[in-house]
Write an enzyme that holds these catalytic residues in place. Structure first.
Site, PDB file in Angstrom:
ATOM      1  N   TYR A 121       0.853  -1.186   0.000  1.00 14.37           N
ATOM      2  CA  TYR A 121       0.000   0.000   0.000  1.00 14.37           C
ATOM      3  C   TYR A 121       0.887   1.232   0.000  1.00 14.37           C
ATOM      4  O   TYR A 121       1.345   1.702   1.037  1.00 14.37           O
ATOM      5  CB  TYR A 121      -0.865  -0.022   1.249  1.00 14.37           C
ATOM      6  CG  TYR A 121      -2.060   0.901   1.195  1.00 14.37           C
ATOM      7  CD1 TYR A 121      -3.331   0.377   1.074  1.00 14.37           C
ATOM      8  CD2 TYR A 121      -1.931   2.279   1.304  1.00 14.37           C
ATOM      9  CE1 TYR A 121      -4.445   1.208   1.044  1.00 14.37           C
ATOM     10  CE2 TYR A 121      -3.039   3.109   1.269  1.00 14.37           C
ATOM     11  CZ  TYR A 121      -4.287   2.573   1.145  1.00 14.37           C
ATOM     12  OH  TYR A 121      -5.384   3.379   1.124  1.00 14.37           O
ATOM     13  N   TYR A 166      -0.778   4.025 -10.586  1.00  8.10           N
ATOM     14  CA  TYR A 166      -1.818   3.230 -11.258  1.00  8.10           C
ATOM     15  C   TYR A 166      -3.214   3.742 -10.892  1.00  8.10           C
ATOM     16  O   TYR A 166      -3.975   4.172 -11.770  1.00  8.10           O
ATOM     17  CB  TYR A 166      -1.608   1.763 -10.897  1.00  8.10           C
ATOM     18  CG  TYR A 166      -2.793   0.849 -10.802  1.00  8.10           C
ATOM     19  CD1 TYR A 166      -3.560   0.507 -11.921  1.00  8.10           C
ATOM     20  CD2 TYR A 166      -3.135   0.271  -9.578  1.00  8.10           C
ATOM     21  CE1 TYR A 166      -4.630  -0.371 -11.802  1.00  8.10           C
ATOM     22  CE2 TYR A 166      -4.183  -0.611  -9.462  1.00  8.10           C
ATOM     23  CZ  TYR A 166      -4.941  -0.927 -10.570  1.00  8.10           C
ATOM     24  OH  TYR A 166      -5.991  -1.796 -10.442  1.00  8.10           O
TER      25      TYR A 166
END
Lengths: 388, 128
Positions: A284, A332
């Site tokens: 993350y 992304y």
């Protein structure tokens, strides 16, 4: 009563993203969640009528599972709305495995959607009274970035970590994103460009921060036994662990050590593997410091050595340890809470379905979620058939 | 009933210029932010104390708004054993260092009422 043996007992049988990026002003978070759910169930050879376990969290929506169940027409017999920020969905995977293994449900749908990007500027951001009085707000931190900046500053002070080390993380993520057609930002990026970008909350600059995008994701989980009859190669949950030690950054005991040390220890123990057995890592990466902290806390390098570890493209395409092969939250997609996307990418890497960015021979993938301000930490280890 | 309204007790005490925190009668640890149960040992007897206001900067981030002066956000470890978020006043934001010794005072005109702020206090830790 002891916990059931979760290793290999359940498997991911379907994953999907919704439309990502910027979806336009007329769409809603729940629509993206439902779009992803439909696609993930279709991939699994199932449909909404098969779902009897529902796991979801949406920022600012206290009763998200009720909204999503009504929208999908699902009538779950097991519901989990655990909301631990961006780590929620990896936590949901752990909880789903427990629920399936104990018979509380059979087909679990983990689902998320957000229009974080399209919401900005149209006044649809959730707000409400604070749950607790704040002992931080009077100092005007820019949250969440200042929380992560304070951790980065302390790491730099204690270990000599540099802004160039942080920039290596952003550049590696961008190089992966260049290989992912779904990534929101794919232009080339250099270390110098990161170093020259505007400092928002020192030592972090705008290019040390994740994107703000729209997007949804869904993951379908069922028992290993049922998974064998479904169309896609099952991706087994080998181990999972959770930990959290604080909520607000001023209460984090040591800003250079996260509870990922504890969540990963639990996950490795359950899986019976260690960091050396892991073929690919999906972390993350809300900020560049996250990747450095988590590589240390997950055991890929010693505490304080994360900066050197990520240098020279080691985590980039062609490097020794592929990290965030989808391009991560940095390049992304990052729709408010990112945690379902590393899970989706880890699954695809194990199945060998990651296209141009596919790594050879991924048997074991580690996926790690973070929530709050380095607060909630959840680790899961996934494996293919050969790892059972 | 003040024992069950610790935030009100805290702000009332701040208003008199004190830097309040709690200590636990059970394990003697310093407790901050204010609460009704000790987060270390679970004891429910917490006593109000007044900090001497001396501490060390644990970490710092300087925030640079597009349209205003940069300002520091710090975490300070008070000598009594608790940590708080705050800011350092009277010196340029970029001169605040991790390890610097700082002294608290109460800024009665904070953006949302009284708040604790810090000023530089003599030599930094580790300097001779």
């Amino acid at each position: 009563m002891s916990l059931p043996d979760l290793r290999g007992a359940t498997a991911i049988v379907g994953v999907a993203e919704s439309d990502l990026g910027e979806v336009g002003p007329d769409r809603y978070a729940i629509e993206l969640a439902a779009q992803a759910a439909g696609a993930a169930l279709a991939e699994a050879g199932l449909n909404t009528r098969d779902v009897d376990g529902l796991f979801c969290a949406i920022a600012g929506r206290g009763m998200a599972p009720l909204d999503v169940a009504e929208y999908l027409g699902v009538r779950p017999r097991y519901t989990d709305g655990t909301m631990v920020g961006g780590s929620s969905f990896i936590s949901h995977l752990h909880h789903a495995a427990l629920a399936i293994t104990t018979g509380a449900c059979d087909v679990a749908l983990i689902v998320y959607g957000s229009t974080a990007r399209s919401d900005s500027g149209r006044g649809r951001l959730p707000s409400g009274p604070p749950e607790l009085p704040s002992y931080e707000a009077a100092y005007r931190p820019r949250m969440p970035i200042t929380g992560y900046a304070l951790a980065a500053a302390r790491h730099m002070h204690q270990y000599g970590t540099t802004r160039t080390h942080l920039a290596e993380v952003a550049v590696a993520a961008r190089r992966w994103a260049a290989l992912n057609p779904k990534a929101f930002v794919r232009d080339p990026l250099t270390i110098d460009e990161v170093l020259a970008s505007r400092i928002v909350s020192s030592p972090l600059s705008s290019l040390d921060c994740c994107l703000v995008t729209d997007g949804g994701g869904a993951v379908v989980v069922t028992s290993a036994e049922r998974a064998r009859d479904l169309p896609r190669p099952p991706v087994y949950l080998l181990g999972a662990g959770e930990a959290h030690w604080h909520r607000t950054i001023s209460q984090m005991p040591d800003l250079t050590v996260t509870a990922a040390t504890e969540s990963s220890t639990r996950a490795y123990a359950m899986a019976g593997v260690g960091p050396r057995d892991v073929d690919g890592v999906q972390l993350y990466d809300a900020f560049t410091i996250n990747t450095i902290l988590f590589l240390e806390d997950l055991g890929f390098c010693a505490k304080g050595e994360g900066g050197d570890f990520v240098s020279g493209g080691r985590i980039a395409p062609g490097g020794a340890l592929p990290v965030n092969t989808n391009g991560g939250g940095l390049s992304y997609c990052h729709p408010g809470m990112y945690g379902i996307f590393p899970l989706i990418e880890a699954t695809r890497q194990i199945r060998g379905e990651a296209g141009e960015r596919q790594q050879p021979g991924v048997s074991i993938a580690l996926t790690h979620g973070n929530g709050g301000q380095l607060s909630s930490q959840v680790t899961a280890i996934l494996g293919g058939q050969e790892t059972l | 009933m003040t024992g069950f309204a610790p935030h009100r007790e805290y702000t009332d005490r701040l208003g008199t210029g004190s830097v309040p925190y709690q200590t636990c009668d059970g394990c003697l640890s310093a407790v901050f932010p204010p609460r009704v149960i000790c987060p270390r040992c679970g004891a429910t007897e917490l006593r109000w104390s007044e900090s001497a206001g001396l501490g060390t900067v644990y970490s710092i981030s300087v925030i640079s708004p597009r349209d205003a002066l940069p300002y520091p956000v710090v975490l300070v470890d008070l000598d009594e054993g608790f940590r708080m978020m705050s800011t350092v006043v009277e010196i340029p934001a970029e001169d605040v260092r991790i390890g610097a010794r700082v002294r608290a005072r109460v800024d009665q005109d904070g953006p949302s009422g009284p708040r604790v702020v810090f000023a530089a206090e003599g030599r930094s830790e580790g300097e001779s």
